[in-house]
Design a protein around this motif. Structure first.
Motif, PDB file in Angstrom:
ATOM      1  N   THR A 178      -4.471   1.193   1.089  1.00 59.18           N
ATOM      2  CA  THR A 178      -3.969   2.508   0.554  1.00 59.18           C
ATOM      3  C   THR A 178      -3.075   3.503   1.861  1.00 59.18           C
ATOM      4  O   THR A 178      -2.409   4.326   2.156  1.00 59.18           O
ATOM      5  N   ASN A 194       0.430   4.879   2.236  1.00 55.85           N
ATOM      6  CA  ASN A 194       0.979   6.474   2.869  1.00 55.85           C
ATOM      7  C   ASN A 194       1.942   6.760   3.654  1.00 55.85           C
ATOM      8  O   ASN A 194       2.393   7.581   3.401  1.00 55.85           O
ATOM      9  N   LYS A 195       1.192   5.412   4.555  1.00 63.34           N
ATOM     10  CA  LYS A 195       2.116   5.805   5.757  1.00 63.34           C
ATOM     11  C   LYS A 195       3.652   5.223   5.038  1.00 63.34           C
ATOM     12  O   LYS A 195       4.739   5.634   5.557  1.00 63.34           O
ATOM     13  N   ALA A 229       5.131   5.451   2.493  1.00 59.71           N
ATOM     14  CA  ALA A 229       6.026   6.890   2.180  1.00 59.71           C
ATOM     15  C   ALA A 229       5.835   8.313   2.820  1.00 59.71           C
ATOM     16  O   ALA A 229       6.543   8.637   2.086  1.00 59.71           O
ATOM     17  N   GLU A 230       5.315   8.344   3.740  1.00 60.25           N
ATOM     18  CA  GLU A 230       5.364   9.696   3.867  1.00 60.25           C
ATOM     19  C   GLU A 230       6.134   9.415   6.042  1.00 60.25           C
ATOM     20  O   GLU A 230       6.196  11.004   5.892  1.00 60.25           O
ATOM     21  N   VAL A 231       6.637   8.813   6.217  1.00 55.15           N
ATOM     22  CA  VAL A 231       6.734   8.661   7.743  1.00 55.15           C
ATOM     23  C   VAL A 231       8.579   8.195   7.329  1.00 55.15           C
ATOM     24  O   VAL A 231       8.265   7.182   6.753  1.00 55.15           O
ATOM     25  N   GLN A 232       9.456   8.285   7.608  1.00 55.55           N
ATOM     26  CA  GLN A 232      10.988   7.425   8.645  1.00 55.55           C
ATOM     27  C   GLN A 232      10.420   6.953   8.553  1.00 55.55           C
ATOM     28  O   GLN A 232       9.986   7.171  10.717  1.00 55.55           O
TER      29      GLN A 232
END
Length: 134
Positions: free
Chosen positions: A49, A53-54, A56-59
């Protein structure tokens, strides 16, 4: 992991003080195996999880492939997810065998437990082969 709760925890065999010490120990070990397997699956889900999330959230900078992305940014999550998922599944497989052993006693239970051990050893062999390939 959802099957571990009813199989190993909710329907855990009752320890009877009249039983031999070996059977009492096996029943206690069964409960500990169920708890360890469930917690291992929860850890695998947590690692996965956080990694999702990482993602999805971090470029992240571009990499040459998934392998490089995982090794640079998700190595702990990758290792943790794999180890805990496999460990939990191994424990679940052993719980199936012990459940049959406690339910059907010696004849059928011993056969089911041996099948469970056989599957556990086969999975271990598959894992070792995969690790040896890199």
């Amino acid at each position: 992991s959802g099957a571990i709760v009813p199989l190993g925890l909710l329907s855990a065999p009752q320890i009877d003080e009249k039983e031999c010490k070996k059977m009492q120990l096996l029943k206690k070990a069964n409960m500990l195996l169920a708890i360890a397997s469930l917690l291992s699956e929860i850890l695998a889900i947590t690692y996965s999880t956080v990694a999702i999330n990482k993602l999805a959230e971090v470029q992240f900078p571009h990499t040459s492939g998934v392998s490089e992305l995982l090794s640079k940014h998700f190595e702990l999550a990758w290792i943790g997810s794999n180890i805990h998922f496999i460990t939990g599944m191994f424990g679940f497989g052993l719980l199936v065998g012990t459940k049959a052993y406690f339910t059907y006693e010696k004849k059928v239970g011993k056969i089911a437990f041996c099948w469970s051990i056989g599957a556990f050893l086969q999975c271990t062999s598959i894992m070792n082969q995969g690790i040896s390939l890199g």
